[in-house]
Design an enzyme around this catalytic site. Structure first.
Site, PDB file in Angstrom:
ATOM      1  N   ASP A 178      -8.923  -2.313   2.512  1.00 11.83           N
ATOM      2  CA  ASP A 178      -8.812  -1.673   3.825  1.00 11.83           C
ATOM      3  C   ASP A 178      -9.851  -2.211   4.801  1.00 11.83           C
ATOM      4  OD1 ASP A 178      -6.784  -0.070   2.795  1.00 11.83           O
ATOM      5  OD2 ASP A 178      -8.206   1.421   2.067  1.00 11.83           O
TER       6      ASP A 178
ATOM      7  N   ASP B 132       0.831  -1.211   0.000  1.00 15.16           N
ATOM      8  CA  ASP B 132       0.000   0.000   0.000  1.00 15.16           C
ATOM      9  C   ASP B 132       0.864   1.259   0.000  1.00 15.16           C
ATOM     10  OD1 ASP B 132      -2.587   0.692  -0.281  1.00 15.16           O
ATOM     11  OD2 ASP B 132      -3.088   0.729   1.844  1.00 15.16           O
TER      12      ASP B 132
END
Length: 482
Positions: free
Chosen positions: A397, A337
């Site tokens: 997420d 990420d």
């Protein structure tokens, strides 16, 4: 979390001549290098609007002398430039220039750099808004321009927070329920075979975790370079996976209802009629979203419902065998990420983040990837008039920390620890989300949410295991899972 904000958008506030006066706001696009607009209506000056959309104002001879003096004039877009129109309007005494466009509004730019002699405000407006203005407010209309600052906080963040936390909590709880049923099946030899046939879980080992992260990296890079083709593949996969996930989620609820259990037999198999209708409903929901996915006013609701179902089913189905696998998965995806959000801008030609570009649709592509929870901005601003900007949260997420929450819940079930791991990890996820939103508001740029969610959840789970003196067992998993 990604926040879409468009620059150089403003509001045209129009007021009719009736009593009481009817007012309405419309979107405008302006160039902040050319025009400085007040931030509120208190400092704005109203002008009478002169509708000259029958002309393009590329020559002063198109307008009778004195008709636009001290007024706001609206003309059509034509072959001449914005600045040429502005100079002509200014020479005729106009105090504001609006250029009506029948095509999509775009940024105002010009090749000319000498704009010091142009002092009147210039703005681009939709032609349909001019027509609506006449129908709604009448022929005598006073207008003014202003550009309010974007709100520091938008309530769409609260909606995103509630969706994310409740999905993670519910997914973890569902995984714990499945684990309890497994333990009961082991204790009862008669149910063991039946339970084994129903079991649809997939267990991640450290090797499959590494392979999974590698596939994610390759897929993201391929999407960046071949987005306009692969986006339709992702849309198709999402429709299929979300329809199946929605069916699994609703079937679990329907199974608790004690009535409506009539069955039909086909090909030596029996199935409940209500499950057939449920399958048709879930398929129809995915098809409706696929057809109307670009209807921003309401399609986001259906996408979020399908997305939540997908995340719930993923969290329940994919099992982490131990805390060691959780640490490897969350750690690698944290690096993934951060790299694709913060590091790739130094590599790409346009200096943009690969993650942000792919999530928003690179190169202005109208098709968006359906891998995010979308909630439109709820605060009134120029952006909500001009377009419908969204606050976004990627499925990853929710799913990635959710797998840890699910492992904590299963560990609670196996050790009869009164949900202490599950509750503490869920609270840690909520704290991580709040921290993400705070940093997002301060930095005003897209954030890799896992940067805050992963440390919060991993550290909290580790502290609980250490405090309860169960770290070794928590790290290796229960004997049942092994």
């Amino acid at each position: 979390v990604l926040l879409q904000v468009a620059a150089d958008e403003g509001i045209l506030h129009a007021s009719g001549s009736g009593l009481p006066p009817v007012t309405k706001d419309y979107c405008i696009i302006y160039n902040s290098k050319w025009t400085s607009l007040p931030k509120s209506l208190d400092n704005a000056t109203f002008r009478t609007l002169e509708n000259l959309t029958s002309t393009v104002l590329c020559s002063s001879s198109e307008v009778p002398s004195g008709i636009v003096k001290d007024k706001a004039v609206v003309v059509m877009r034509g072959n001449c430039t914005f600045l040429e129109k502005a100079r002509i309007a200014q020479s005729l005494g106009a105090k504001m220039l609006l250029v009506a466009s029948k095509s999509r509004l775009s940024a105002i730019s010009d090749n000319k750099t000498d704009i010091e002699d142009v002092t009147l405000p210039i703005a681009l407006i939709r032609y349909s808004d001019i027509v609506d203005m006449q129908l709604t407010l009448g022929n005598e209309v006073n207008v003014t321009l202003y550009s309010p600052p974007l709100p520091e906080f938008d309530y769409s963040m609260v909606v995103i927070f509630l969706i994310a936390v409740s999905t993670v909590a519910l997914g973890g709880y569902w995984s714990g329920v499945a684990e309890l049923e497994n333990l009961k099946a082991i204790a009862s030899p008669g149910e063991r075979e039946t339970r084994r046939k129903k079991e649809e879980n997939v267990t991640f080992t450290p090797l499959t975790v590494i392979l999974f992260v590698a596939i994610c990296c390759v897929m993201l890079v391929l999407l960046y370079f071949f987005y306009k083709w692969l986006v339709y593949v992702i849309i198709s996969v999402f429709c299929l996976a979300s329809a199946m996930s929605l069916y699994n989620c609703l079937a679990a609820l329907v199974g608790e209802i004690p009535f409506g259990q009539c069955r039909i037999t086909c090909c030596n198999k029996t199935i409940e009629v209500r499950l057939i209708f449920l399958a048709v409903f879930c398929t129809a929901a995915a098809v409706v979203w696929a057809v109307f996915r670009n209807e921003d006013r309401w399609a986001w609701i259906l996408q979020d419902i399908l997305g939540v179902a997908f995340c719930l089913n993923f969290i329940k189905t994919l099992k982490m065998p131990n805390f060691k696998s959780c640490v490897i998965l969350l750690g690698l995806l944290l690096l993934y990420d951060v790299f694709f959000v913060f590091i790739t801008p130094f590599i790409t030609k346009n200096g943009a983040s690969i993650m942000v570009e792919v999530a928003a649709g690179p190169f202005g592509n109208s098709e968006k990837l359906p891998v995010v929870i979308r909630v439109p901005r709820l605060e009134h601003s120029a952006s909500t008039l001009c377009d419908l900007p969204f606050s976004l949260l990627g499925f990853g997420d929710i799913i990635v920390p959710g797998l840890l929450v699910a492992y904590c819940r299963r560990f609670d079930v196996q050790t009869s620890s009164s949900s202490v791991y599950y509750i503490s990890c869920t609270i840690a996820y909520a704290v991580g989300m709040v921290l993400t939103f705070v940093v997002l508001a301060l930095m005003k740029m897209g954030q890799p949410a896992l940067l805050y969610l992963v440390p919060c959840t991993l550290i909290t789970s580790s502290l609980v295991a250490w405090r309860r003196k169960e770290m070794k067992k928590f790290w290796k998993g229960s004997s049942y899972q092994v």
